[in-house]
Every structure is written in C-alpha cells, then in structure tokens.
Design a protein around this motif. Structure first.
Motif, mmCIF file in Angstrom:
data_model
loop_
_atom_site.group_PDB
_atom_site.id
_atom_site.type_symbol
_atom_site.label_atom_id
_atom_site.label_comp_id
_atom_site.label_asym_id
_atom_site.label_seq_id
_atom_site.Cartn_x
_atom_site.Cartn_y
_atom_site.Cartn_z
ATOM 1 N N UNK A 50 0.824 -1.209 0.000
ATOM 2 C CA UNK A 50 0.000 0.000 0.000
ATOM 3 C C UNK A 50 0.859 1.261 0.000
ATOM 4 N N UNK A 51 2.166 1.102 -0.009
ATOM 5 C CA UNK A 51 3.070 2.260 0.077
ATOM 6 C C UNK A 51 3.825 2.457 -1.234
ATOM 7 N N UNK A 52 4.132 3.714 -1.532
ATOM 8 C CA UNK A 52 4.869 4.028 -2.753
ATOM 9 C C UNK A 52 6.347 3.685 -2.627
ATOM 10 N N UNK A 53 6.859 3.731 -1.384
ATOM 11 C CA UNK A 53 8.287 3.486 -1.173
ATOM 12 C C UNK A 53 8.459 3.073 0.289
ATOM 13 N N UNK A 54 8.906 1.875 0.530
ATOM 14 C CA UNK A 54 9.047 1.431 1.921
ATOM 15 C C UNK A 54 10.003 0.256 1.997
ATOM 16 N N UNK A 55 10.611 0.123 3.177
ATOM 17 C CA UNK A 55 11.466 -1.031 3.429
ATOM 18 C C UNK A 55 10.611 -2.123 4.060
ATOM 19 N N UNK A 104 8.270 -9.785 -7.477
ATOM 20 C CA UNK A 104 8.059 -9.982 -6.038
ATOM 21 C C UNK A 104 9.119 -9.165 -5.312
ATOM 22 N N UNK A 105 8.661 -8.175 -4.536
ATOM 23 C CA UNK A 105 9.608 -7.248 -3.910
ATOM 24 C C UNK A 105 10.543 -7.974 -2.950
ATOM 25 N N UNK A 106 11.792 -7.546 -2.953
ATOM 26 C CA UNK A 106 12.830 -8.083 -2.071
ATOM 27 C C UNK A 106 13.373 -6.870 -1.318
ATOM 28 N N UNK A 107 13.414 -6.859 -0.069
ATOM 29 C CA UNK A 107 13.934 -5.741 0.755
ATOM 30 C C UNK A 107 13.056 -4.489 0.714
ATOM 31 N N UNK A 108 12.844 -3.933 -0.486
ATOM 32 C CA UNK A 108 12.083 -2.683 -0.576
ATOM 33 C C UNK A 108 10.904 -2.823 -1.533
#
Lengths: 758, 82, 160
Positions: A50-55, A104-108
């Motif tokens: 749900x976030x544009x940029x996140x760890x 599939x996002x990894x880390x960020x």
C-alpha cells in the motif's frame, strides 16, 4: 510470385475473408487465459504494497497459512536471489534482477501495488481472504512520482546502485537518473542563426496504461518431476518460457507454455507478472494454480508507459525550410530502469530532412509501476511535443501545415538524425493521401478547428518459425509461433494460400505451443505479418517445391519440367510431355505412395523491416463553457507497404488512433499525496467509448517493402504516434490556445482558456 | 572498407572522441570483432543492446548478414516495440 | 457458509445451481455452469465484457448476485446463435471484421442484440450511446458500428 510489384496478379492477398478464429470468438467459445482449466487446479492471489516506497521489515504469513483451504504462500524468499544480468529477451533491454524484484519485492517496495507475497487456496475468495491475513511490517520511506522532481538533488533515491551513465565524468553518488542519451547531426547553433522564426516550448505528458480489456491471467502446474506446464495470455509464449526459466532457476526444456487467446496487449503483455508466481505456488502446493488479476491490480501492478517532460526548439526560414531542431526528453521509467528513451529520441524528428538537429534524453526512475512497452514505445510522447512545435512554426511563417511537412519531408536518401539513410519509404505519398482526402474539404464552424500531425515508427523483424503440413485431402495445417493479437492467423493463412494457389478456407492456421514450433520472438514491434509472414511464405515455397517433385514422380519427368500455378502442377511446356494437371488434393492423396507426407518448416531472423509513416488530420469542436473537446472528423493516412487483409490493417490504424485520442483527451494516472494510485479502475481511468467518437477514416498507402514476399510493412504502432499533437493543433486552430500538457481534459482546457482570457 | 559511424552516446562510453572509423569486414559479425579490437568492450555492447544499420537497412541480433565493401554503417540502440 | 439453491433458465434450459452469497451471476456462469463466453474485464460494471440478458434486459452479470437470479431467464453469448446458425449480429461482426482480440466481443454482441431488440433502426448516435457501456480497446469502434448497422438492416429484412 515473389515479384511484389505484381499486385494485380494476387488472388488472396488484399481480399477480406472471414478470419479463421472468428466463429469461436463471436460464439463465446474462444479460450482466453482466464478460461483455461487444469485438473485439480486451485486459485492464487497476491499481497500488494500500500506504500509508494518502503522497506520491508517483516512478513508474517502464519495466520494465512493456518486458514482452511490455503495450500501455499510464497514470498521473495521462495524465489532465487538473482544477481544483476542485462539481457534482451522480451521488449527492450532487461535486467533479470530488476524483473525478479518487480515480480516480487525483495527488501524494498518501490510503488503502490508492488507484490510482496502470493497465496494459493481452494477458492478465489479464500485466497483473497488469506492475502489480507498476511501481515507485512514496513518502514515507510519518502517517495517521488514526478520525473522532474526525481531528478532533483535531494530527491528520495530508489536504488543505491544507479550512477548516471552517458555523462562525463561518471557520477560517484547514486541518483534516479539512469542514463543520458544523445543524437546529433550538423551545427545546431548555425541552424538556429539561419532561421527567421524559432519556436521554443515545454510540454508534459501523463503516464497512460495500455488498458487491454482482458486482465493478465494464467494457469500453471509444477510437477514433482520438475516438468512445468503453463497456459497463459501473453504476447509471446517463448518470452514467458524464458522468463519463467530464468526467474525460477529451471531449464527451458522443463517448461512448456501453451498460448491462450489474448485479450489485447498493445505491448503490455510482453513481460511476466503472474506466471512465475503461479509456478512457485504450484511447486509448493502440489496442485495447478490459476491466477487472474483484478482490474485494479492491472492498473496498479502492471506496466503503463512513461509520462514525460519535453523541451523543444525548432526554427525555419520564411520559405518553410526547417533549419534546426532540438528536443530534450525526460521519461519516467517507473520503479526500475528502462523507459523507451532511445526510440523517443530517434523518432521525434524522423519525419523531417533537417540538416542540423539533436535530441537528448534522460531515463529516470520514480515510485511508479515499472513501465512496459505500449505501441511505438516513446514515440507518441516525444512526437506530441515536436509535432505541436512544428504546427506552431507553420503558423508563425504562415504556411499550411501539410505543405510545410511536404517541403521538409524525409524521403528515400534522407539521412535520419539517428544515422541511417531511409529507403523505400512512403512518407511523401502518405502526406499527399492526407492532403487529398475529402474530409479536408469539410467546412468548419464556430469553435471548431483542424489539426495535422505526422508520426514515424521503425517496425522490426526478428526470429520467427512456421510449419505447414499438407493433409491427405489436400487441406493445409499451418502452425506458427506468433500469438494472434488482432487477426494475424487470417493473414498467415492468406499468405500461405496465395503461395500455394488454394482457397484460404483450405488453410487452417493455429499457434503452436513452445514444444510444437520453433522459437518465435514476441508479437510486438509490428513484426508478425512481416517476420512470421516471411517464415510462412518460405515454408509454403518449400511445399510448392515438394508438390512439383511429387508430380514429376507421378509423370516420370524431371522436376524442372513441372510448374505450379493456381494450385495445380502443370507440365512446363510441350517438351515436358502431355499430362492432365494435378491439383494439390490429387497430389496429397497419393503423397504416401510418392515418398511420404508432405510437410515443411521455415525459420527466419527477418531483417530490413520497412518503417511506417502516418499522417492524421482531425477536426474538433471545443465547448468553451466546459472545456470538453469533441472529435468531429478523423482521418488517418498510413504507408502500410502492402495490406494483406485490408480490414484488419484498417482496424489496426483505427484502434491505434483511438488509443491516441484517449491519451490526448482523458487518460492519466492520478496519485494522492502518499503516492497511491487514485484512479485504478475503468470508471475513473476513462478510455474512449463508442459515443466519444466519430468514424475513423483510413487512407491506406502502399509503398511495398522489397524485403517481404508481398511487400508488407508493420502497421500496428505508427497510428498511435500522431493523434496527441493533431488534437492539440486542432484545439489551437479552434481556440487560439496552445495545450502543452496531456491529457487535454476538460478542466485543463477550461483553465487554459481562462488563462488566455477566452 | 566500410565506414562505421559510432552513435554519439556510445562514443562517450567506449570510443573517446572518435565518431567514425573505417573497418574491413564483409559481415556484421566480423565488423563487431574488428570494432571490439579497436574499442575493447564495444563488441559485447553491440551484441547486447545495439542494432546495426547497413546502408539504411536495420539489422538486429544477427552476425551473418553482409556488409558491402563501401557500406555506410550506423550503430544505434536496439529497437523493440509494443 | 451455507449455499443458496437457485432455479432459473439459462439459454432456454431450466438450470439449478448452488451459490455462495458473494458469488455473482458472472462467477456462477463461468465457474459453475462452464459458460466462459462472458468475460470479466473489470468486475465493477464499467467494461461490459460480462453483458448478459436477464428477462430481456441488458445486465452486467458481474453486478448481479447469483442468488438474485431465482426465477429469471438469462441469455448469454452461448445462447445467441440458433444452434449452429449464427445470429445476424454475430455473422455481421465477422463479415465487417468488427473484432480484433475478441475479448470484448461476447459482451458487445449481447449488447447489440439487446439494442436491436429494443430499437430495430437505431441512428449512429443512438447505437454509439447504447454501446457506450461496452469497452473495446482494439478497434476504435468503427467496424463495430458498421456491423451493428448491417445487422440491423439484415434483421429488418433489407438486403445488405
């Protein structure tokens, strides 16, 4: 047969038969990606950021895994951690690590809608409930959406390993600017000094989505012995196979991909989003898994094309000679590098023979979905700016916009800004066709205006495979490797029928799966009729040769003494002997007794695709009260080389033009302050509907391409290039106001009229 | 000798200030080898991401297509589409 | 979760099914009755790819619950042809090349039949507004409109 100048001798090419897959499609029988079934299959769903940029701090899947009916959950930990590797597999250069992280996002997480986990369950509703039960803990980071803001020092940096390339010296700190690119010829300064009038302006465009009506869909099975089956809707099943193999770390031979019917793509289905996830889920669950995106997922998670900022400067003498032209183009790549900046630069001045010209561009990442190809990638964005500026220039020197373009038109022998010298091009003929169209005689009323713009696209060839088999009753089975996105099975059958001299109804064309036909590059770049069509013609030529050989055996004469015409073998002359002609069916029925089945295959890496040129003329009416722009009349002229099936060629031109109308007037990605997409549905992301539009009149120009057996050039991409500038130019003609930002939606037109005091 | 024009962006990375070179090659594959000898790394760059325009016609992903003795060759970014 | 028993008519045949409370008519058609001709393009009633006729009315089947189908008569794309004889709307779509990918085609054909049932001689504007709820991204609608008018003429008994 291969003398492309002999159009009158053609019996099938140029006619309009009913397409071979048509009845299935009008009866609801055609199988698309989401219709395919595998025994025992279960259903997948995804968890998206749900976030544009996140760890990503932590992913807790325990609650989901404990739910009744849930069979598997996967995260990036279940996929190989791929190292950086550049390759050119689908459309454009691709880094496999980026593709893996996009899948599939990894880390960020790098954009709203970025996948972080996937789940498979015994029903779609359980899968979706389980997806909601997966708890992801994030550290939210500052985000940036706009390309100009992303370039600023101090902007949130998406990747710490991007150091701008193409600049000297190479930077030592990471930024969002992936690369700088430049094309130049002549002496720009001297060119502008020689100009009597110079136009200089900045334009912006919004990211837009291909908005195919069929969401991405697949069903996939990963067997315990390692063999994989995938049925999916894509623009290239060999592309899907290659990506799945790479992203899951398995051999290509283990994966068989069967193409389903594809419900539109326009470039957007040249990447994978679901197939590797479905395979990973299937491996864990031990059951086949079907995954289908929702419409919101399509908008949030799959690739739109770039938005951009374009600065243009162009100058001409009063006699109309363009003396210098410059464009600077900044394009959003989305979350990972790879905007279509190269073609944006190469196409934007391609319509003109200009001595002094340059184009400079920047590829910039920001917190939006990674862009995917969209019809003539890059060209519509840059050409909107350059063709708007040329219109302004034609008004400044008081010259008709078509005459100005004719005076400076690229023709055979013109050296393009990006290097090569054009040959066998039909741009001047296309301009003339537009100029002479009866629509240009229509009288305009109050608040109405007419706009003209042109566009260019390279078209490509590449690797294709086809095979033909003569059935024992003389009918033909035709297999090619190109997914049919808009009627290409019809044109493949027609080209085979033309070469063989039989009725097109006797040829049944299908698309082979990855184990049944040779490698074939994606259906994209307007390449199928050109490249796969060449393979089909080559294989058909081979069949004719074999048929002549069989007739020679039956007649006991030399093969050279047998000729093939109108679907039958004839003795080549009186010396060959007197024999009754043998039809294809006559020979087929005896094929077993004359050497066995008759079949042929051909593979090509087709080169020398002829570029395409389009000129669009549009009449609009502007409602000054609301800012609404109504399209009154639309004329699209295009050099198509040779129209194999003219109805489907016209359809490509009409469909591309209307997508351009949507891009011009309505379509855009809208984000809220947190970088979340606000309009991820067809109600708020408004594509053109029937009542928005008039007839789209098409003038086909045929300047044959000598590299194709019948002269065909690619047609699908050019028609989306001119509409945005043509409409902006028409709005200026109607109102005297220059629209420099897309979309030219009612509020923006109203605001521009206000600002101009109109 | 074929005349090879090195794209402006490429020049910055591999070729310094050199914009045009003469190369003795009758196929695209040979030309790439010759260029790589002159500018180490350029050959791989061409094979990975560039198209070759020979006398105006664009060739991609091919080593075997011919180059004429007096051909004009341009190196440009590889082209895909939608 | 207890299921609802529903009896209705689908393409002229009496049909029974059990559905969950959150299942739409589209879900039932596609998943339970094997009628996959109706397509899901959006799931929100904006694209028209799932168009069916319910008691003769044009409906987005993604917006109607399966349990609401009790006692109704539903016609889907699979029920438009008369056996193997194509309906004039279907044959004119083929003749006029009014489809490219074909994904929106079932919905457009159902919607066109509903239009011509209600208005045998639509003007171009009437036809375009009637079909404004059916998105097609491939064709630009031009050839679709040609097919619609040709089908109307054929149904009126005029020679094409």
């Amino acid at each position: 047969m291969n003398d492309i100048s002999l159009k009158d001798a053609l019996k099938v090419v140029g006619t309009r038969p009913v397409r071979p897959d048509g009845v299935d499609k009008v009866m609801g029988r055609a199988q698309f990606g989401g219709d395919a079934v595998m025994p025992g299959m279960i259903f997948g769903s995804t968890v998206r950021s749900p976030h544009a940029h996140a760890r990503i701090i932590k992913i807790d899947t325990s609650a989901a895994e404990a739910m009744k009916g849930v069979r598997a959950v996967v995260t990036a930990a279940d996929l190989p951690n791929i190292t950086s590797e550049e390759a050119f597999v689908g459309e454009g250069p691709m880094n496999f690590r980026d593709l893996s992280c996009n899948l599939m996002a990894r880390d960020k997480v790098l954009y709203d809608g970025h996948v972080v986990a996937a789940v498979a369950a015994t029903s779609t509703s359980i899968a979706r409930a389980a997806a909601e039960a997966i708890k992801v803990e994030y550290e939210v980071l500052p985000h940036v959406i706009n390309e100009m803001e992303a370039m600023q020092p101090g902007a949130p940096v998406l990747h710490d390993d991007i150091f701008t390339s193409g600049v000297d010296p190479k930077p030592t700190t990471p930024s969002n600017v992936v690369k700088r690119m430049e094309f130049a010829k002549g002496d720009l300064e001297a060119g502008f000094a020689a100009a009597d009038k110079i136009v200089e302006r900045t334009y912006t465009t919004a990211p837009v989505h291909q908005a195919y009506i069929e969401p991405h869909a697949c069903v996939a099975a990963f067997n315990p012995d390692g063999q994989c089956q995938v049925i999916c809707s894509s623009q290239g099943h060999f592309m899907v196979r290659a990506y799945c193999a790479k992203l899951l770390g398995i051999d290509i031979s283990e994966i068989r991909v069967t193409p389903a019917e594809i419900g539109g793509g326009f470039g957007g289905k040249t990447l994978v989003y679901l197939e590797p996830l479905a395979l990973a889920l299937s491996r864990k669950a031990g059951r086949p898994v079907r995954m289908v995106m929702t419409r919101e997922e399509v908008f949030r998670g799959s690739g739109p094309t770039s938005g951009g900022t374009i600065n243009v400067k162009v100058g001409a003498k009063m006699d109309g000679t363009i003396t210098a032209a410059h464009a600077e183009v900044i394009l959003q790549a989305g979350a990972y590098p790879g905007s279509p900046i190269g073609p944006a630069l190469m196409t934007c001045w391609a319509m003109y023979d200009i001595e002094n010209a340059s184009a400079v561009g920047f590829d910039v990442v920001s917190n939006r979905p990674k862009v995917a190809a969209y019809r003539a990638p890059g060209a519509p964005i840059s050409t909107y700016a350059t063709e708007s500026a040329v219109d302004e220039l034609s008004r400044a020197i008081g010259m008709d916009p078509i005459e100005l373009r004719l005076k400076n038109a690229a023709k055979d022998g013109t050296k393009a800004l990006y290097g090569p010298t054009f040959q066998n091009i039909g741009y001047v003929e296309t301009l003339e066709a537009a100029k002479n169209h009866p629509n240009l005689q229509a009288k305009l009323g109050p608040n109405q205006g007419r706009g003209v713009a042109a566009g260019f696209w390279f078209n490509i060839g590449g690797e294709s495979s086809a095979s033909l088999a003569v059935n024992e009753d003389g009918t033909i089975a035709l297999v090619s490797g190109s997914p049919d996105i808009g009627g290409s099975r019809a044109s493949m059958a027609m080209m085979a029928a033309e070469v063989l001299g039989v009725n097109v109804e006797r040829v049944r064309p299908i698309i082979g799966d990855t184990a049944s036909v040779g490698f074939t590059f994606v259906t994209g770049g307007s390449r199928v009729t050109f490249a796969t069509g060449t393979a089909v013609c080559d294989a058909s030529d081979d069949i004719v040769k074999q048929l002549r050989g069989r007739a020679a055996k039956l007649w006991e004469i030399d093969v050279e003494a047998v000729e093939w015409r109108d679907g039958s073998a004839y003795p080549a002359g009186d010396n060959a002997g007197k024999f009754e002609p043998l039809s294809l069916a006559d020979i087929a029925v005896k094929s077993g007794r004359t050497g066995g089945p008759i079949a042929a295959k051909a593979t090509v890496n087709a080169q020398g695709a002829g570029p395409g040129w389009g000129v669009h003329v549009v009449d609009v009416e502007v409602d000054k009260e609301t800012g609404h722009v109504k399209i009154l009349r639309y004329t699209a002229a295009q050099d198509v080389g040779r129209a194999i099936h003219p109805s489907y060629v016209e359809g490509q031109v009409q469909g591309g033009a209307v997508q351009g109308i949507g891009w011009a007037l309505n379509e855009e990605y809208i984000y809220d302050k947190d970088g979340r997409l606000d309009n991820g549905g067809f109600l708020d992301y408004r594509v053109p509907v029937a009542s928005d539009l008039p007839k789209i009149d098409v003038a086909l120009v045929e300047v044959p391409n000598p590299r194709h057996p019948f002269g065909a050039k690619g047609v699908g991409e050019v028609p989306i290039v001119p509409p945005m500038a043509a409409i902006a130019n028409a709005i200026f003609d109607a109102t005297g106001v220059r629209m420099t930002s897309l979309p030219m939606s009612p509020p923006k037109v109203r605001a521009a009229l206000d600002a101009a005091g109109k | 000798m074929a005349t090879v024009h090195l794209g402006a962006t490429l020049c910055r990375t591999y070729c310094g200030d050199i914009r045009v070179v003469e190369v003795k090659a009758l196929t695209i594959g040979r030309m790439i080898k010759e260029l790589d000898a002159l500018f180490p790394g350029l050959g791989n760059q061409i094979e990975e991401s560039m198209a070759v325009a020979v006398d105006g016609e664009i060739f991609q992903d091919t080593l075997i297509d011919p180059i004429g003795p007096d051909s004009e060759v341009h190196l440009i970014p590889k082209i895909a589409g939608g | 979760m207890s299921k609802t028993h529903v009896t209705c008519t689908v393409n002229g045949e009496e049909t029974e099914f059990l559905c969950d409370s959150n299942q739409t008519v589209l879900d039932v058609l596609r998943e339970d009755l094997g009628l996959t001709g109706s397509k899901e393009g959006c799931g929100s009633g904006d694209c028209g790819a799932c168009s069916v006729l319910v008691d003769g009315r044009l409906v987005c089947s993604c917006l109607m619950f399966g349990s609401e189908a009790e006692g109704t008569s539903i016609t889907t794309i699979e029920g438009i042809a008369d056996g193997e004889n194509l309906h004039p709307v279907q044959s004119q779509f083929l003749k006029h090349a009014a489809l490219q990918c074909g994904f929106c085609t079932p919905g457009l054909i159902v919607a066109t039949k509903a239009l011509l049932d209600a208005n045998p001689s639509p003007t171009d504007e009437e036809a375009r507004y009637w079909l404004a709820g059916n998105l097609c991204r491939c064709t630009g609608y031009d050839k679709i409109m040609n097919a619609v008018h040709a089908a109307a003429a054929e149904l009126r008994g005029e020679s094409a």
